[in-house]
Structure formats: C-alpha cells, structure tokens
Design an enzyme around this catalytic site. Structure first.
Site, PDB file in Angstrom:
ATOM      1  CB  SER A 199      -0.897  -0.020   1.241  1.00 25.01           C
ATOM      2  OG  SER A 199      -1.597   1.204   1.359  1.00 25.01           O
ATOM      3  CE  LYS A 218      -4.657   0.264   0.165  1.00 25.47           C
ATOM      4  NZ  LYS A 218      -5.235  -0.456   1.329  1.00 25.47           N
ATOM      5  CE  LYS A 230      -3.901   4.104   1.756  1.00 25.74           C
ATOM      6  NZ  LYS A 230      -5.116   3.643   2.446  1.00 25.74           N
ATOM      7  CG  ASP A 237      -7.643   2.668   0.350  1.00 22.98           C
ATOM      8  OD1 ASP A 237      -8.803   3.124   0.372  1.00 22.98           O
ATOM      9  OD2 ASP A 237      -7.094   2.142   1.343  1.00 22.98           O
ATOM     10  CD  GLU A 249      -8.620  -0.639   0.539  1.00 28.02           C
ATOM     11  OE1 GLU A 249      -7.720  -1.022  -0.232  1.00 28.02           O
ATOM     12  OE2 GLU A 249      -8.469  -0.566   1.768  1.00 28.02           O
ATOM     13  CG  ASP A 272     -10.488  -0.337   4.831  1.00 25.51           C
ATOM     14  OD1 ASP A 272     -10.853  -0.615   5.976  1.00 25.51           O
ATOM     15  OD2 ASP A 272      -9.343   0.125   4.599  1.00 25.51           O
ATOM     16  N   GLY A 330      -4.036  -3.506   6.597  1.00 24.93           N
ATOM     17  CA  GLY A 330      -3.139  -3.132   7.685  1.00 24.93           C
ATOM     18  C   GLY A 330      -3.383  -1.698   8.092  1.00 24.93           C
TER      19      GLY A 330
HETATM   20  O1  OSB Z   1      -7.137   2.341   4.270  1.00 25.24           O
HETATM   21  O2  OSB Z   1      -6.020   0.566   4.181  1.00 25.24           O
HETATM   22  C1  OSB Z   1      -6.143   1.706   4.612  1.00 25.24           C
HETATM   23  C2  OSB Z   1      -3.048   2.683   6.666  1.00 25.24           C
HETATM   24  C3  OSB Z   1      -3.638   3.439   7.649  1.00 25.24           C
HETATM   25  C4  OSB Z   1      -4.994   3.656   7.620  1.00 25.24           C
HETATM   26  C5  OSB Z   1      -5.772   3.108   6.603  1.00 25.24           C
HETATM   27  C6  OSB Z   1      -5.197   2.329   5.614  1.00 25.24           C
HETATM   28  C7  OSB Z   1      -3.806   2.139   5.632  1.00 25.24           C
HETATM   29  C8  OSB Z   1      -3.085   1.407   4.594  1.00 25.24           C
HETATM   30  C9  OSB Z   1      -1.715   0.866   4.933  1.00 25.24           C
HETATM   31  O3  OSB Z   1      -3.479   1.283   3.462  1.00 25.24           O
HETATM   32  C10 OSB Z   1      -1.706  -0.597   5.134  1.00 25.24           C
HETATM   33  C11 OSB Z   1      -0.421  -1.063   5.748  1.00 25.24           C
HETATM   34  O4  OSB Z   1       0.568  -1.185   5.014  1.00 25.24           O
HETATM   35  O5  OSB Z   1      -0.372  -1.320   6.981  1.00 25.24           O
HETATM   36 MG    MG Z   2      -8.263   1.101   2.962  1.00 22.14          MG
END
Ligand code: OSB
Ligand code: MG
Length: 362
Positions: A132, A157, A159, A184, A209, A234, A286
């Site tokens: 991510s 993924k 953001k 996401d 997402e 999510d 995560g």
């Molecule tokens: O939306 O998945 C999410 C991190 C903090 C808050 C929300 C999200 C995330 C991540 C990171 O996408 C996931 C990770 O690598 O721990």
């Molecule tokens: Mg998410």
C-alpha cells in the site's frame, strides 16, 4: 489467580511519511498490551492512531474505553467468545475491543502450544503480499513501484484523492500497463462524483477501495451498477453482519478485513468464511501496525479462505527498528507467519523501553 494487564504506549517514526486522502502520518503512536497469567504472556496492539481520521476511534478513545470498561473483563483470560459476550454492552469502539479480543487469541493459542495461524483454521502456511503506497510525487511513486515489483510484491495499491486520481494513475499505467494495480480512496468521493469515478474504469484496476462514506453501504451498491471497476469495502465493513448486508445488496465484490476494525479475530474469521460462501474476494489490510499487530494480520492472511494479496508488508517498510526481534521476511511475494506459539513474536523489550512514552498496569 487473576492475571495482570500491562500497557505500553510507544511512539516511533515511520520510515516514510504515509499520505492518504485523510492526511499524512509521519510517526506511529500505538498502545501495546500484555496479558500475564499462569506463566503465559500474550501481546496485542490497538490499531487506533493519533487522530480519528480513518474512523471515529483514536488512541485516546480506545484507551478510555479499555481502562474504564474492558480491562476488567480480560484479567481472568476468558475465551474470545466470552469476552465478546461480556463486552457487548459497550456499543461500537471495535478497535478498543479488538485489542483485547486479539490478546485473548494470542493467550489461548500460546496455551494450546500452537502458532496462531494453525490455531484459527486452515492456513496455507504463507500469506500473499501486496503493498500500500501513500500519495507522493510522481517520480517517487514510480520508484517505489519498481522497488516493490523487484521485491516480488503481488499487487500494488496506491492511495488516491479526489482531483488527483488522473495525475496519479496515468503515469503509472504508462510505465506499467499490466501490473495488478488497485486504488484506495479512503472515502474521498460521493455519488455526485460519478463522472470522475467512471473515468477510473479505463485503468483496469483490480478494485477501488472505499470510494464513498465510511459508514455507507447503499451508495456503494448504487455506484457498483455504474462502474466496471470492482468495489472493495474497508471502512464500511465493521462486522460480519455488515459484510453480509453489503454482499446481499451487492455493494462490493471484495472485502478488506482488518481485525481491528471489526472488533477482532472472531468477526474476521466469520467474514472470511462468509466471503468464501458468497464467492466474494477477501484480503487482510493493515493500519501501519508494529510487528506485534502485524503478526496477527499475517496469521489471518495465511488462511485458505483469504484469496487476494493483503497489505501485510514486512516490518522494514514501516520502521527502521521494530518492537520484535524476529521481523518478517518476504520471499517471492509471500510472508510466513511466525512459527512460535501464539503470534510467535520475540518481543524486543529494550526497544519498547526506548520508544515508550507511557506505561502502566490495569
Ligand atoms: O485504508 O487501508 C487503509 C493505513 C492506515 C490507515 C488506513 C489504511 C492504511 C493502509 C496501509 O493502506 C496498510 C499497511 O501497510 O499497513
Ligand atoms: Mg483502505
């Protein structure tokens, strides 16, 4: 004899600032919990962060709920199901509940002599791993994607935020037309942004997402009829019941399970099974956890019922030095859960003492 519940609040800089549509995180502040009873020490972590920007919970609310209502319910180390029954009078606050519910899963799997991933169900023995990536400059993002592909990550993924989606995705797809790519939005869009969301269809994404509101199901079901990109939920999936409703009204075809968000492992396991029955896809997300919280995610992500790569990167993506002496390593895009009993972490107390900003016993 009743046990004791200790907590350590830690503060650690992130290797790389993490920017989402709701803000930038530069450091991790987390509560670590330790349940000691009958010669067993179990550990867990609250996935809450400094502010209530991913969901309404944050470190302060979680600590308050745990201290005032939940701590006393775990001291005799009940089974997770018993803890859920006892804590059901507290409405919501899933992340606070999850921190203690998962502590009990660690406790009881340690007691059984089994690693957590074997204790909870049918594990493949490894988890497929995706990455991510936060919002960053174009060059930096392309560099991070190349590094991730070189390390074997099975899905990238990124953001996105409203208004920046084209600038983020166009260069990525120019350089990498065929990689497994998802986005996401962390709730940054509304149905009125349909024209922008339709444009994302051209990028051939594995899924988008959480495009809409954090507690919405219905508008996602409406959106799903209008776009070809599959929807992954999510934030909106806060329980197995919510997951069932979302699948019932066809609001999504993919679910990101975060044990912290759904109140722990009991609900997470239900959601994984439900998705399998309904032919939906699931993966484990995560929350930038330390190695303690992450070890739960990896154990869960290794289950046969989980069919998509998760956001369970190895520890070095997040921290220069983690709270554990046995960090995960990734091989061919997979991570093996720890082999010791329970979550199998070798706690680095020297490091905990170094980064703790508060500690105490309930
Ligand atoms: O939306 O998945 C999410 C991190 C903090 C808050 C929300 C999200 C995330 C991540 C990171 O996408 C996931 C990770 O690598 O721990
Ligand atoms: Mg998410």
């Amino acid at each position: 004899m009743t046990g004791s519940l200790n907590y350590y609040k830690v503060k650690m800089p992130l290797v790389d600032p993490f920017t989402t549509s709701f803000g930038t995180e530069t450091e991790k502040e987390a509560y670590i919990f330790e349940l000691k009873k009958d010669g067993i020490s179990a550990f867990s972590e609250s996935v809450t962060s400094i502010g209530p920007f991913y969901s309404y919970e944050d470190n302060t609310t979680a600590f308050h709920i745990i201290k005032s209502y939940l701590a006393e319910l775990v001291l005799d180390a009940p089974q997770p199901a018993e803890f859920i029954a006892r804590s059901s009078k507290v409405k919501g606050h899933n992340m606070a509940k999850a921190a203690l519910e998962m502590l009990l899963w660690d406790y009881h799997s340690r007691k059984s002599g089994k690693p957590l991933h074997e204790y909870i169900g049918k594990s493949k023995g490894y988890a497929d791993v995706g990455i991510s990536l936060g919002i960053d400059r174009k060059e930096a993002t392309l560099k991070k994607i190349q590094a991730a592909l070189d390390r074997g990550y099975k899905r990238i993924k990124v953001k996105i935020s409203k208004g920046k989606e084209m600038d983020i995705l166009t260069p990525i797809r120019e350089v990498y037309p065929d990689i497994a790519l998802s986005v996401d939005a962390n709730t940054d869009y509304r149905l009125r942004d349909l024209e922008i969301l339709k444009k994302l269809d051209r990028f051939n994404l594995v899924y988008i997402e959480q495009p809409l509101e954090h507690d919405d199901i219905l508008d996602h079901a409406r959106l799903r009829k209008e776009i070809s990109t599959p929807i992954c939920l999510d934030e909106s999936i806060t329980s197995a019941e919510r997951a069932e409703q979302a699948l019932e009204v066809e609001a999504c075809e993919v679910i990101n399970i975060k044990p912290g968000r759904v109140g722990g492992f009991t609900e997470s396991l239900k959601i994984a099974e439900l998705a399998r029955e309904r032919k939906a896809h699931v993966w484990v997300g995560g929350m930038l956890e330390t190695g303690i919280g992450r070890s739960y995610n990896v154990a869960l992500a290794s289950l046969e019922a989980v069919d998509y790569p998760g956001d369970t990167s190895p520890n070095d993506k997040y921290f220069e030095r983690d709270l554990v002496r046995n960090p995960f390593s990734m091989e061919n895009g997979t991570i093996r859960p720890n082999s010791g009993t329970g979550i199998g972490v070798d706690i680095d107390f020297e490091m905990i003492n170094k980064v703790k900003i508060e500690a105490g016993t309930f």
